[in-house]
Design an enzyme around this catalytic site. Sequence first.
Site, PDB file in Angstrom:
ATOM      1  CD  GLU A 169      -2.961  -1.245   2.461  1.00 66.24           C
ATOM      2  OE1 GLU A 169      -2.902  -0.312   3.382  1.00 66.24           O
ATOM      3  OE2 GLU A 169      -3.880  -1.841   2.398  1.00 66.24           O
ATOM      4  CD  GLU A 352      -3.662  -5.730   4.187  1.00 68.10           C
ATOM      5  OE1 GLU A 352      -4.423  -5.125   4.535  1.00 68.10           O
ATOM      6  OE2 GLU A 352      -2.276  -5.458   4.062  1.00 68.10           O
TER       7      GLU A 352
HETATM    8  C1  FCB Z   1      -4.232  -1.963   5.757  1.00 64.55           C
HETATM    9  C2  FCB Z   1      -2.906  -2.287   6.143  1.00 64.55           C
HETATM   10  C3  FCB Z   1      -2.943  -3.507   7.089  1.00 64.55           C
HETATM   11  C4  FCB Z   1      -4.235  -2.976   8.114  1.00 64.55           C
HETATM   12  C5  FCB Z   1      -5.582  -2.859   7.451  1.00 64.55           C
HETATM   13  C6  FCB Z   1      -6.760  -2.613   8.409  1.00 64.55           C
HETATM   14  O1  FCB Z   1      -4.343  -0.628   5.127  1.00 64.55           O
HETATM   15  O2  FCB Z   1      -2.249  -2.793   5.219  1.00 64.55           O
HETATM   16  O3  FCB Z   1      -1.862  -3.207   7.842  1.00 64.55           O
HETATM   17  O4  FCB Z   1      -3.864  -2.199   8.965  1.00 64.55           O
HETATM   18  O5  FCB Z   1      -5.380  -1.895   6.567  1.00 64.55           O
END
Ligand code: FCB
Length: 443
Positions: A169, A352
């Site tokens: 990110e 994620e």
């Molecule tokens: C993302 C991050 C991760 C976590 C989630 C909720 O932006 O990559 O580390 O904090 O959000």
Amino acid sequence: MKLTLPNHSPMQTKDFTFGVATASFQIEGGVEQRLPCIWDTFCAKEGTIVDNSNGDVACDHFHLWQQDVDMIKSLGVDAYRFSVSWGRVINQDGSINQAGMSFYIKLLDYLKQLDIKAFVTLYHWDLPQHLEDEGGWLNRATAVKFQQYAKAVVEAFGDRVYSYATLNEPFCSAYLGYEIGIHAPGIKGKEFGKKAAHHLLLAHGLAMEVLAKESPKTLNGIVLNFTPCYPASDNSEDIKASAFADDYFNQWYIKPIFDAQYPNILAELPAEQHPDIHEGDMEIISHPVDFLGINYYTRAVYQADQTEIFKQIELENVPLTDMGWEIYPQAFSELLISLNEKYTLPPIYITENGAAMPDTINNNEVNDQSRIDYYQSHLNAVNQAISNGVNIKGYFAWSLMDNFEWAEGYLKRFGIVYVDYQTQKRTIKASGYAYRDLIAQRK
Ligand code: FCB
């Protein structure tokens, strides 16, 4: 209490990878055995972290890693995504910290022994503080330092890794860290965000060169987050504002990688906000990747604004997670389908996805039905995108266990495993069991 997928979904076969994800600073602790990073410094500042906490101990994974891997195995997942702490493996003078390196090598060996694929992220926001002292991501030299770090890791890890992601990110590092200052290193100013972003993307490209050369057998790529932008109305001003926001927050990080250029809004930004692009940078940044990691949590809605061009609006009466993020799975499938239309993409992994919920633990049980519902609707959204022709190869739940949620400290719980921070006891939540059962019944 179950998670299900349609019978004929490609996600129901073992070719589809299911995993869990974490990040070094959020879980490791073991602060004495690594260099200070920008998050240590940020946490020490007054008023930065809601509960005034830090990452000194976190989930103490640095000491409990073996039992944590056993727990991952008990969930039956195919893969584990974690990140390497740069300042644990490289000393300030650039030499290798052997003890730090062997921490990860032991972890990797154990994962291999248990037949769990290792998805390694090289940078999940914990920049060594000494590099920040020299300008951090505003300093072009940091990108070169990152390339050297990547080379050292790849040489040390050898054939133990299944996949490398360069960055997690870069939007968060650049925008939250160097433009609005709500993440480390806490720098504020519109003139900084895009400069930091460019050096991060350059670091990614330089590391890709190393990975492609030194580790051609691993799946090498990057992890990007997307918060899809929707207009507040069908009025053309709002539509334009939302498209601008999308370019600013989302396309800014993907377009250079696949099209070797920034979105056209670059020309509309004042000169002092422009990145410092050197000749050849865009070729480096657009080095081919073997996979694209996509993180998705929520969407955002925008209206036109006289001074700021776009303005995010708060929606009323919509379902929210404990982060206050709208639960809107439709945007997930729409995002995947639209990226697939816009770009020529390699295979995609959802690296994620998940939700913070206000969990309570009673008699060793966490009945997090609302998190199960979130997973159910978002797994369906992934399946929907696959039905529409998007090549998605895997899905990682964020997160394996509750952990240090950045500026929110330990107050927001994203785990499918509950962590009692006093005792470091882990308890698999109902969502963890539901995930395990979904994975186990695949053909
Ligand atoms: C993302 C991050 C991760 C976590 C989630 C909720 O932006 O990559 O580390 O904090 O959000």
